[in-house]
Design a protein around this motif. Sequence first.
Motif, PDB file in Angstrom:
ATOM      1  N   LEU A 127      59.233  27.210 -10.538  1.00 53.99           N
ATOM      2  CA  LEU A 127      57.779  27.371 -10.655  1.00 53.99           C
ATOM      3  C   LEU A 127      57.336  28.745 -10.151  1.00 53.99           C
ATOM      4  O   LEU A 127      56.455  29.367 -10.731  1.00 53.99           O
ATOM      5  CB  LEU A 127      57.055  26.285  -9.859  1.00 53.99           C
ATOM      6  N   LEU A 128      57.953  29.203  -9.067  1.00 50.62           N
ATOM      7  CA  LEU A 128      57.615  30.532  -8.549  1.00 50.62           C
ATOM      8  C   LEU A 128      57.867  31.606  -9.589  1.00 50.62           C
ATOM      9  O   LEU A 128      57.075  32.528  -9.754  1.00 50.62           O
ATOM     10  CB  LEU A 128      58.436  30.841  -7.290  1.00 50.62           C
ATOM     11  N   VAL A 133      55.535  35.542 -13.383  1.00 52.89           N
ATOM     12  CA  VAL A 133      55.464  36.113 -14.721  1.00 52.89           C
ATOM     13  C   VAL A 133      54.077  35.964 -15.318  1.00 52.89           C
ATOM     14  O   VAL A 133      53.513  36.885 -15.873  1.00 52.89           O
ATOM     15  CB  VAL A 133      56.523  35.465 -15.651  1.00 52.89           C
ATOM     16  N   GLU A 134      53.499  34.756 -15.214  1.00 57.70           N
ATOM     17  CA  GLU A 134      52.261  34.455 -15.920  1.00 57.70           C
ATOM     18  C   GLU A 134      51.005  34.851 -15.170  1.00 57.70           C
ATOM     19  O   GLU A 134      49.961  35.047 -15.762  1.00 57.70           O
ATOM     20  CB  GLU A 134      52.178  32.951 -16.222  1.00 57.70           C
ATOM     21  N   ASN A 135      51.061  34.930 -13.874  1.00 60.08           N
ATOM     22  CA  ASN A 135      49.831  35.064 -13.111  1.00 60.08           C
ATOM     23  C   ASN A 135      49.919  36.173 -12.081  1.00 60.08           C
ATOM     24  O   ASN A 135      50.052  35.910 -10.897  1.00 60.08           O
ATOM     25  CB  ASN A 135      49.501  33.738 -12.408  1.00 60.08           C
ATOM     26  N   THR A 136      49.793  37.367 -12.552  1.00 62.64           N
ATOM     27  CA  THR A 136      49.838  38.486 -11.627  1.00 62.64           C
ATOM     28  C   THR A 136      48.589  38.518 -10.753  1.00 62.64           C
ATOM     29  O   THR A 136      48.582  39.141  -9.709  1.00 62.64           O
ATOM     30  CB  THR A 136      49.967  39.812 -12.407  1.00 62.64           C
ATOM     31  N   PRO A 139      47.106  35.325  -5.816  1.00 61.05           N
ATOM     32  CA  PRO A 139      47.364  36.052  -4.575  1.00 61.05           C
ATOM     33  C   PRO A 139      48.654  35.625  -3.881  1.00 61.05           C
ATOM     34  O   PRO A 139      49.420  34.837  -4.400  1.00 61.05           O
ATOM     35  CB  PRO A 139      46.134  35.706  -3.718  1.00 61.05           C
ATOM     36  N   TYR A 140      48.837  36.151  -2.665  1.00 67.14           N
ATOM     37  CA  TYR A 140      50.061  35.936  -1.891  1.00 67.14           C
ATOM     38  C   TYR A 140      50.463  34.473  -1.760  1.00 67.14           C
ATOM     39  O   TYR A 140      51.612  34.153  -1.566  1.00 67.14           O
ATOM     40  CB  TYR A 140      49.903  36.528  -0.491  1.00 67.14           C
ATOM     41  N   ASN A 141      49.516  33.550  -1.878  1.00 69.25           N
ATOM     42  CA  ASN A 141      49.822  32.141  -1.648  1.00 69.25           C
ATOM     43  C   ASN A 141      50.377  31.423  -2.868  1.00 69.25           C
ATOM     44  O   ASN A 141      50.324  30.213  -2.942  1.00 69.25           O
ATOM     45  CB  ASN A 141      48.607  31.402  -1.082  1.00 69.25           C
ATOM     46  N   SER A 142      50.929  32.163  -3.840  1.00 76.04           N
ATOM     47  CA  SER A 142      51.557  31.515  -4.995  1.00 76.04           C
ATOM     48  C   SER A 142      52.730  30.633  -4.546  1.00 76.04           C
ATOM     49  O   SER A 142      53.030  29.640  -5.184  1.00 76.04           O
ATOM     50  CB  SER A 142      52.016  32.536  -6.029  1.00 76.04           C
ATOM     51  N   GLU A 143      53.337  30.982  -3.410  1.00 80.73           N
ATOM     52  CA  GLU A 143      54.427  30.148  -2.886  1.00 80.73           C
ATOM     53  C   GLU A 143      53.893  28.775  -2.483  1.00 80.73           C
ATOM     54  O   GLU A 143      54.504  27.747  -2.758  1.00 80.73           O
ATOM     55  CB  GLU A 143      55.099  30.826  -1.688  1.00 80.73           C
ATOM     56  N   TYR A 144      52.724  28.746  -1.856  1.00 82.58           N
ATOM     57  CA  TYR A 144      52.107  27.470  -1.477  1.00 82.58           C
ATOM     58  C   TYR A 144      51.694  26.671  -2.708  1.00 82.58           C
ATOM     59  O   TYR A 144      51.870  25.456  -2.759  1.00 82.58           O
ATOM     60  CB  TYR A 144      50.883  27.702  -0.576  1.00 82.58           C
TER      61      TYR A 144
END
Length: 196
Positions: A127-128, A133-136, A139-144
């Motif tokens: 998912l990361l 790729v899709e959502n530049t 923000p930084y919390n894409s890991e969450y």
Amino acid sequence: MIEKLDRRQKYTRKVLKESFIKRMQEKPLSAITIKEVCESADINRSTFYSHYKDIYDLAFQIEDNIIEDISATLSAYNYSKNEEALQMTEKLLEYIAENRDSCQTLFSEHGDPRFQKKVMMLAHTHLLKTLEVENTNVPYNSEYLSLYIANGSIHVVQHWLKSGMKESPKEIAELITKLAKRGLSSFSDTPPMFSI
């Protein structure tokens, strides 16, 4: 002769696996004995030990095979193509449906929490890649966000398995994909659909 032996070995592993999964539907891994697995499979203990060190080795090999299959399915898709997210999810759910007994048991309360965590972390990693790729603009919390989506998806699959898989893999794939996209949409400028 070697081909016959391979076929016999595959059959032995198959019946031991089926017997083990049946026992695991009734009780936790720690309460399952080699004796009962062998009796149910109509295989003697020495044959069991020619394939597995102990009951945990059998469990880990079943889990590892599922992890390898899931990983191979996830790796077969291109993260830069949005339409492949639904195809990938549907393919995974078809695999789970084809291996219903094993997956249902391994994802149940009798299943090994470490296996469930491995599957969740595998989904999280993939998912990361998709989010990167899709959502530049995420923000930084894409890991969450990825952890949230992976955990939610696994719980949806667990519920689907537990409730008898009334919906098709495609229907559940569409649901998971829509829920994931709604999570992503919370990072856009559009107002949220629900207020808390």
